[in-house]
Design an enzyme around this catalytic site. Structure first.
Site, PDB file in Angstrom:
ATOM      1  CG  HIS A   1      -2.013  -1.103   1.317  1.00  0.00           C
ATOM      2  ND1 HIS A   1      -1.731  -1.927   2.338  1.00  0.00           N
ATOM      3  CD2 HIS A   1      -2.995  -1.309   0.424  1.00  0.00           C
ATOM      4  CE1 HIS A   1      -2.897  -2.989   2.071  1.00  0.00           C
ATOM      5  NE2 HIS A   1      -3.573  -2.480   1.163  1.00  0.00           N
TER       6      HIS A   1
ATOM      7  CD  GLN B   1     -13.606  -6.093  -1.331  1.00  0.00           C
ATOM      8  OE1 GLN B   1     -14.147  -5.292  -1.757  1.00  0.00           O
ATOM      9  NE2 GLN B   1     -12.334  -6.733  -2.036  1.00  0.00           N
TER      10      GLN B   1
ATOM     11  N   GLY C   1      -3.051  -1.637  -7.288  1.00  0.00           N
ATOM     12  CA  GLY C   1      -2.026  -2.528  -7.392  1.00  0.00           C
ATOM     13  C   GLY C   1      -2.135  -3.638  -8.379  1.00  0.00           C
TER      14      GLY C   1
ATOM     15  CD  GLN D   1      -9.409  -5.165  -6.539  1.00  0.00           C
ATOM     16  OE1 GLN D   1      -9.921  -5.542  -5.674  1.00  0.00           O
ATOM     17  NE2 GLN D   1      -8.335  -4.344  -6.409  1.00  0.00           N
TER      18      GLN D   1
HETATM   19  O1  PAF Z   1      -7.883  -4.187  -3.449  1.00  0.00           O
HETATM   20  C1  PAF Z   1      -8.689  -4.101  -2.478  1.00  0.00           C
HETATM   21  O2  PAF Z   1      -8.050  -3.749  -1.323  1.00  0.00           O
HETATM   22  C2  PAF Z   1     -10.235  -4.005  -2.452  1.00  0.00           C
HETATM   23  O3  PAF Z   1     -10.585  -4.797  -3.235  1.00  0.00           O
HETATM   24  C3  PAF Z   1     -10.544  -2.485  -2.902  1.00  0.00           C
HETATM   25  C4  PAF Z   1     -10.158  -2.016  -4.223  1.00  0.00           C
HETATM   26  C5  PAF Z   1     -10.250  -1.479  -1.786  1.00  0.00           C
HETATM   27  C6  PAF Z   1     -12.172  -2.408  -2.697  1.00  0.00           C
HETATM   28  O4  PAF Z   1     -12.705  -2.786  -1.540  1.00  0.00           O
END
Ligand code: PAF
Length: 275
Positions: free
Chosen positions: A29, A53, A139, A145
């Site tokens: 991060h 999710q 990332g 995603q």
């Molecule tokens: O990649 C993540 O940490 C999550 O899927 C995100 C994009 C913050 C959505 O909750």
């Protein structure tokens, strides 16, 4: 740094670079935030563990959380805003748009985690609507995603620039992930084989086109380490589907379970590199 529970203070900004996260911040991060800083825009880091999710309630409960530490990290990095909303701000009882991630969203990661990508697209769409960022940083470890979010931006015609940040790894190749915190030392050691399996497939592809044989070699590496494999696939990066004759950009994706913890990774390469 200002900590925000709502986006009222952001309303007049059209110069925001958003880094969406679910907290439990790690060096991966931090590299996203450094990338964000290069844009010269105002930086908003959102922290929201998005229940939608998680198809598995226990996975949601177990997901690592350390908000105090996260705030300290963000303060030290001197980001402009930490957006830490509550459930009602993101998913108001009055209603919100639930998104469907379609055919690709139901494959691979989506096949093992039904509804996962619907939840990801729904939260990302909410964040886009609430924050109206100029730029977003994601990332590339979560490559499926990333693919689906790019599609979302195109489909919704959002005027948002998306910047990808390469996966950060430990010296031994393990992709950094919040979930690594749930592994024991032995689990971490085992997990090094995920990247080894990806490299093995990539190297084998340079020598052979026998995909079944390559797949078997990677699988036996994982089996010999007692690692439970969910999927290992070679895909065309542009379609996120099995390659066709004219494919040039490839991605090898993998998901395994170690000590009950689901871990994913991938590597990308171009056609020239496998010739
Ligand atoms: O990649 C993540 O940490 C999550 O899927 C995100 C994009 C913050 C959505 O909750």
């Amino acid at each position: 740094m200002k900590i925000l529970k709502t986006t009222n203070l952001l309303k007049n900004h059209n110069d925001i670079c958003l880094v969406p996260t679910m907290g439990a911040l790690h060096d991966g991060h931090i590299s996203l935030i450094h990338k964000a800083k290069e844009t010269g825009l105002k930086i908003v880091v959102s922290i929201f563990v998005n229940k939608l999710q998680f198809n598995d309630e226990q996975d949601f409960i177990n997901y690592p959380r350390d908000i105090e530490k996260d705030i300290k990290i963000l303060n030290d990095l001197d980001v402009d805003f930490a957006f830490i909303p509550d459930e009602e701000t993101i998913y108001p009882k009055s209603g919100f748009e639930n998104l469907y991630s379609g055919n690709i969203g139901n494959k691979y990661e989506g096949s093992s985690r039904p509804g996962h990508f619907d939840g990801v697209l729904t939260i990302v769409n909410r964040l886009f609507q609430l924050i109206r960022p100029h730029t977003v940083i994601f990332g590339s470890k979560d490559i499926q995603q990333l693919f689906l979010i790019k599609k979302l931006i195109l489909n919704k015609k959002y005027d948002i620039r998306i910047i990808e940040q390469n996966t950060k790894r430990t010296k031994t190749g393990l992709a950094l992930s919040s979930r690594n915190k749930l592994l024991t030392k032995e689990g971490m050691k085992k997990a090094e084989n995920i990247f080894k399996a990806l490299l093995l497939v990539q190297n084998e592809l340079e020598k052979s086109t026998d995909l079944i044989d390559i797949d078997n070699k990677a699988k036996s590496l994982l089996v010999s380490e007692n690692i439970q494999l969910d999927y290992l696939e070679i895909l065309d990066m542009n379609t996120f589907s099995p390659p066709k004759g004219d494919s040039k950009d490839f991605v090898i994706i993998i998901a395994v379970v170690i000590e009950g913890v689901r871990l994913i990774d991938n590597i990308r390469f171009k056609y020239e590199e496998i010739k």
